[in-house]
Design a protein around this motif. Structure first.
Motif, PDB file in Angstrom:
ATOM      1  N   LEU A  64     -42.341  -8.908 -25.249  1.00 18.22           N
ATOM      2  CA  LEU A  64     -41.087  -9.138 -24.539  1.00 18.22           C
ATOM      3  C   LEU A  64     -40.902 -10.614 -24.227  1.00 18.22           C
ATOM      4  CD1 LEU A  64     -40.810  -6.386 -21.760  1.00 18.22           C
ATOM      5  CD2 LEU A  64     -39.790  -6.402 -24.030  1.00 18.22           C
ATOM      6  N   GLY A  65     -39.652 -11.068 -24.356  1.00 18.09           N
ATOM      7  CA  GLY A  65     -39.294 -12.400 -23.896  1.00 18.09           C
ATOM      8  C   GLY A  65     -38.202 -12.290 -22.866  1.00 18.09           C
ATOM      9  N   GLY A  66     -38.366 -12.980 -21.733  1.00 22.57           N
ATOM     10  CA  GLY A  66     -37.359 -12.941 -20.685  1.00 22.57           C
ATOM     11  C   GLY A  66     -37.264 -14.263 -19.960  1.00 22.57           C
ATOM     12  N   SER A  67     -36.119 -14.505 -19.309  1.00 17.12           N
ATOM     13  CA  SER A  67     -35.877 -15.784 -18.650  1.00 17.12           C
ATOM     14  C   SER A  67     -36.212 -15.759 -17.167  1.00 17.12           C
ATOM     15  CB  SER A  67     -34.404 -16.202 -18.828  1.00 17.12           C
ATOM     16  OG  SER A  67     -33.540 -15.219 -18.277  1.00 17.12           O
ATOM     17  N   SER A  68     -36.766 -14.652 -16.698  1.00 17.96           N
ATOM     18  CA  SER A  68     -37.156 -14.533 -15.295  1.00 17.96           C
ATOM     19  C   SER A  68     -38.597 -14.040 -15.220  1.00 17.96           C
ATOM     20  CB  SER A  68     -36.229 -13.553 -14.552  1.00 17.96           C
ATOM     21  OG  SER A  68     -36.787 -13.150 -13.325  1.00 17.96           O
ATOM     22  N   HIS A  69     -39.459 -14.825 -14.579  1.00 15.09           N
ATOM     23  CA  HIS A  69     -40.855 -14.407 -14.438  1.00 15.09           C
ATOM     24  C   HIS A  69     -40.958 -13.105 -13.637  1.00 15.09           C
ATOM     25  CE1 HIS A  69     -42.579 -17.991 -16.262  1.00 15.09           C
ATOM     26  NE2 HIS A  69     -41.766 -18.733 -15.531  1.00 15.09           N
ATOM     27  N   ASN A  70     -40.132 -12.974 -12.614  1.00 14.30           N
ATOM     28  CA  ASN A  70     -40.166 -11.761 -11.795  1.00 14.30           C
ATOM     29  C   ASN A  70     -39.765 -10.529 -12.600  1.00 14.30           C
ATOM     30  OD1 ASN A  70     -41.005 -13.100  -9.493  1.00 14.30           O
ATOM     31  ND2 ASN A  70     -38.928 -13.407  -8.706  1.00 14.30           N
ATOM     32  N   LYS A  71     -38.711 -10.665 -13.405  1.00 10.83           N
ATOM     33  CA  LYS A  71     -38.269  -9.533 -14.215  1.00 10.83           C
ATOM     34  C   LYS A  71     -39.283  -9.177 -15.292  1.00 10.83           C
ATOM     35  CE  LYS A  71     -33.267  -9.750 -13.532  1.00 10.83           C
ATOM     36  NZ  LYS A  71     -31.932  -9.888 -14.189  1.00 10.83           N
ATOM     37  N   LEU A  72     -39.976 -10.187 -15.811  1.00 10.17           N
ATOM     38  CA  LEU A  72     -41.035  -9.903 -16.781  1.00 10.17           C
ATOM     39  C   LEU A  72     -42.125  -9.053 -16.145  1.00 10.17           C
ATOM     40  CD1 LEU A  72     -41.486 -13.261 -18.723  1.00 10.17           C
ATOM     41  CD2 LEU A  72     -41.083 -11.027 -19.777  1.00 10.17           C
ATOM     42  N   GLU A  73     -42.549  -9.441 -14.960  1.00  9.48           N
ATOM     43  CA  GLU A  73     -43.588  -8.681 -14.273  1.00  9.48           C
ATOM     44  C   GLU A  73     -43.122  -7.262 -13.958  1.00  9.48           C
ATOM     45  OE1 GLU A  73     -46.704  -9.505 -13.837  1.00  9.48           O
ATOM     46  OE2 GLU A  73     -46.329 -11.424 -14.835  1.00  9.48           O
ATOM     47  N   GLN A  74     -41.861  -7.122 -13.541  1.00  5.09           N
ATOM     48  CA  GLN A  74     -41.305  -5.797 -13.268  1.00  5.09           C
ATOM     49  C   GLN A  74     -41.278  -4.943 -14.538  1.00  5.09           C
ATOM     50  OE1 GLN A  74     -37.456  -6.432 -11.492  1.00  5.09           O
ATOM     51  NE2 GLN A  74     -38.302  -7.505  -9.716  1.00  5.09           N
ATOM     52  N   ALA A  75     -40.899  -5.571 -15.660  1.00  9.69           N
ATOM     53  CA  ALA A  75     -40.856  -4.839 -16.931  1.00  9.69           C
ATOM     54  C   ALA A  75     -42.244  -4.385 -17.349  1.00  9.69           C
ATOM     55  CB  ALA A  75     -40.231  -5.717 -18.015  1.00  9.69           C
ATOM     56  N   PHE A  76     -43.243  -5.257 -17.183  1.00 11.13           N
ATOM     57  CA  PHE A  76     -44.611  -4.876 -17.537  1.00 11.13           C
ATOM     58  C   PHE A  76     -45.060  -3.675 -16.711  1.00 11.13           C
ATOM     59  CE2 PHE A  76     -45.467  -9.614 -18.596  1.00 11.13           C
ATOM     60  CZ  PHE A  76     -44.844  -9.456 -19.824  1.00 11.13           C
ATOM     61  N   ARG A  77     -44.725  -3.695 -15.414  1.00  9.98           N
ATOM     62  CA  ARG A  77     -45.109  -2.571 -14.555  1.00  9.98           C
ATOM     63  C   ARG A  77     -44.343  -1.308 -14.940  1.00  9.98           C
ATOM     64  NH1 ARG A  77     -44.922  -6.651 -10.524  1.00  9.98           N
ATOM     65  NH2 ARG A  77     -42.854  -5.965  -9.874  1.00  9.98           N
ATOM     66  N   GLN A  78     -43.038  -1.449 -15.193  1.00 13.91           N
ATOM     67  CA  GLN A  78     -42.229  -0.283 -15.531  1.00 13.91           C
ATOM     68  C   GLN A  78     -42.708   0.378 -16.816  1.00 13.91           C
ATOM     69  OE1 GLN A  78     -37.986  -0.905 -15.217  1.00 13.91           O
ATOM     70  NE2 GLN A  78     -37.511   0.760 -16.628  1.00 13.91           N
ATOM     71  N   LEU A  79     -43.179  -0.433 -17.751  1.00 13.50           N
ATOM     72  CA  LEU A  79     -43.640   0.090 -19.042  1.00 13.50           C
ATOM     73  C   LEU A  79     -45.147   0.336 -19.042  1.00 13.50           C
ATOM     74  CD1 LEU A  79     -41.433  -2.118 -21.383  1.00 13.50           C
ATOM     75  CD2 LEU A  79     -41.043   0.255 -20.698  1.00 13.50           C
ATOM     76  N   ASN A  80     -45.725   0.350 -17.859  1.00 12.43           N
ATOM     77  CA  ASN A  80     -47.131   0.747 -17.683  1.00 12.43           C
ATOM     78  C   ASN A  80     -48.103  -0.079 -18.531  1.00 12.43           C
ATOM     79  OD1 ASN A  80     -46.438   2.892 -15.874  1.00 12.43           O
ATOM     80  ND2 ASN A  80     -45.791   4.090 -17.664  1.00 12.43           N
TER      81      ASN A  80
END
Length: 224
Positions: free
Chosen positions: A33-49
């Protein structure tokens, strides 16, 4: 079909990109994944386990895009779902600065994603860019976004010639609530505005990000 294949998804921390990332990971792909928000990246990693990897990408910064793909290494597929928040701005009411973000992120960002993704693709790999329905069904107040979408579609057709045998596709979603339309409005006002837009333009309801992700999934992977 995509088991053990590596897929890069830029704009994958929300909306269509996040839904697609989950589908690809569940299908056995190795997802970056590539994203422009560090917080959203971390949230995505958690959401996708923890099923995906990724890193920071700023569509305004070519070097950031280059680093993401160099670090990802060889890829089978790349999908871009990037785009800025937007609202209707009539031509006579706006300033150039109001419009430039659309071109900077959604057009030039995807141009640069394709530029730096192509050297990392396997010979039969694919790139899928994202435009939008306004290129086919213009709406008042969205002249710039419609123009950007149309430009992305022409870009994809041209890159398909330059990058062959690698494939370049473009997904053209309809109106989808991916959190970008009317993002400047308070939550209740935004919800009411989206309902009004949906009733006017989509009598059968607004599709989910998951439904559109399935279409993008097919575009990117059906010939792999």
């Amino acid at each position: 079909m995509i088991t053990d294949q590596k897929t890069g998804i830029v704009g994958g921390t929300a909306g269509i990109g996040l839904a697609l990332a989950g589908m690809a990971a569940d299908a056995g792909a190795e997802v970056h994944l590539g994203g422009s928000s560090h917080n959203k990246l971390e949230q995505a990693f958690r959401q996708l386990n923890g099923k995906v990897k990724g890193g920071f990408v700023d569509a305004r910064d070519e070097d950031s895009i280059r680093r993401f793909f160099v670090q990802a290494g060889e890829l089978h597929h790349v999908v871009s779902t990037i785009g800025p928040p937007y609202q209707a701005i009539r031509v006579l009411d706006g300033q150039r600065a109001d419009y430039e973000e659309f071109f900077t992120i959604k057009y030039w960002g995807q141009f640069l994603i394709a530029k730096h993704a192509a050297p990392q693709l396997v010979p039969n790999g694919s790139i899928t860019l994202t435009s939008g329905v306004l290129s086919q069904r213009p709406a008042e107040g969205f002249s710039v976004l419609a123009s950007v979408n149309a430009g992305v579609e022409v870009l994809a057709r041209t890159l398909a010639l330059e990058f062959a045998p690698r494939r370049v596709n473009v997904a053209c979603p309809g109106f989808v609530d991916a959190g970008k339309l009317h993002a400047d409005l308070p939550a209740e006002t935004r919800a009411a505005k989206l309902q009004a837009d949906k009733a006017a333009a989509l009598p059968h309801g607004m599709p989910t990000t998951e439904a559109v992700a399935i279409n993008a999934d097919l575009l990117a992977f059906i010939k792999s």
